[in-house]
Design an enzyme around this catalytic site. Sequence first.
Site, PDB file in Angstrom:
ATOM      1  N   THR A 285       0.848  -1.190   0.000  1.00 60.67           N
ATOM      2  CA  THR A 285       0.000   0.000   0.000  1.00 60.67           C
ATOM      3  C   THR A 285       0.886   1.243   0.000  1.00 60.67           C
ATOM      4  OG1 THR A 285      -1.803  -1.098   1.174  1.00 60.67           O
ATOM      5  CG2 THR A 285      -1.784   1.298   1.231  1.00 60.67           C
ATOM      6  N   PHE A 287       1.218   5.201   0.740  1.00 59.30           N
ATOM      7  CA  PHE A 287       0.657   6.282   1.542  1.00 59.30           C
ATOM      8  C   PHE A 287       1.330   7.595   1.149  1.00 59.30           C
ATOM      9  CE2 PHE A 287       0.144   2.421   3.898  1.00 59.30           C
ATOM     10  CZ  PHE A 287      -1.014   2.550   4.642  1.00 59.30           C
TER      11      PHE A 287
END
Length: 419
Positions: A285, A287
Amino acid sequence: MAAASLIRAPVGRLPCHAPGRSGGVVRCSLQGAVVGGRTEWLSNCAVLSSKVAALGPHSVNGHAAPPMAPAPTNGPVLDLIPVSSINGGAKNNNLPVPLKISDLSPAPMHGSELRVAYQGVPGAYSEKAAGKAYPGCDAIPCDQFEVAFQAVELWIADRAVLPVENSLGGSIHRNYDLLLRHRLHIVGEVQLPVHHCLLALPGVRKENITRVISHPQALAQCEHTITRMGLNVVREAFDDTAGAAEYVAAHGLRDTAAIASSRAAELYGMEVLADGIQDDCGNVTRFVMLAREPIVPRTDRPFKTSIVFAHDKEGTSVLFKVLSAFAFRDITLTKIESRPHRHRPIRLVDDANRGTAKHFEYMFYVDFQASLAEPRAQNALAEVQEFTSFLRVLGSYPMDMTPMTAGSSSTVTSSDPDS
């Protein structure tokens, strides 16, 4: 200006308040109209000051101030409220606490503890990303992405760390929309390997589980593994992964498991039934780190720049020209995402044969590998601006260059310019 306003005040009682001894309050009133000009007004102020000082010794920088001369008896009338009459002499805890300079100061300087907002509860992957982006920070959980944005805008937090895309689930569209709605700046990025675990209450076995709850993306990222484990369970979406673990623990659900991190198991007293249940070991992921002010772009390290633009002309030629501005300057695009325009979702186009046609109006989000300190990036954006009706730079920031290994705990270099 304040003096002039007071001189022109109508006849009546002009209330004022001044601090007295031991937290008491002094109330006074000036009878009648204030007349006579600035000289008399200054004289009245001096009388008022002398009467307040005459209430008793004051402390100036830790030393007792000398007593002042008694005030004339023909000045303003003072109504003293004894300290004992306020809450029976007890300390009034309902009084407002004075603001400190720290309440109004900018974000802490380099070396100070940063307050970093993230969406979720302790144990969420966003909390881990915040710790990777800003080691030793004071992580502030928020129940919604919108709250994390507002926490930074209202000076409750100094930074926010929020997910924008996942290697399996794709873009988090909500945060892309919020990036355009709010005036925060991207000052860095961090890429976090996602390691999912199947959690349950102590003593619960896999065959006792009839339901699995977690964030929708986590459920999708573990779909095939759960099937291969032979679990005949119902999948239910929850706000976030760690929140799902907290919910199971708080309600004592012995027929429900949660998909979350191993840290969530430690925080909420749960057991790990299965470790690493994500379908793809390369589940990552991305960010972004957000701040109120942008950082100064540099050229001594790899930088990435994020922009959003829209064009009001029909056809693909405009988009081709925009992308050519980067291609001709050998600037690599790492992402391009289209989102419907929230305020103008439909564009009307005249059609001679069938009346009026309706087409979606789009915003385009683009990430490219270049710093705004480089002339080629500046020239590319200058050319893009010629073909677009709207252009905004979301941020120019250092790229996360940490190795993409599962379970990596290495920290990313701080994106603040003075680091």
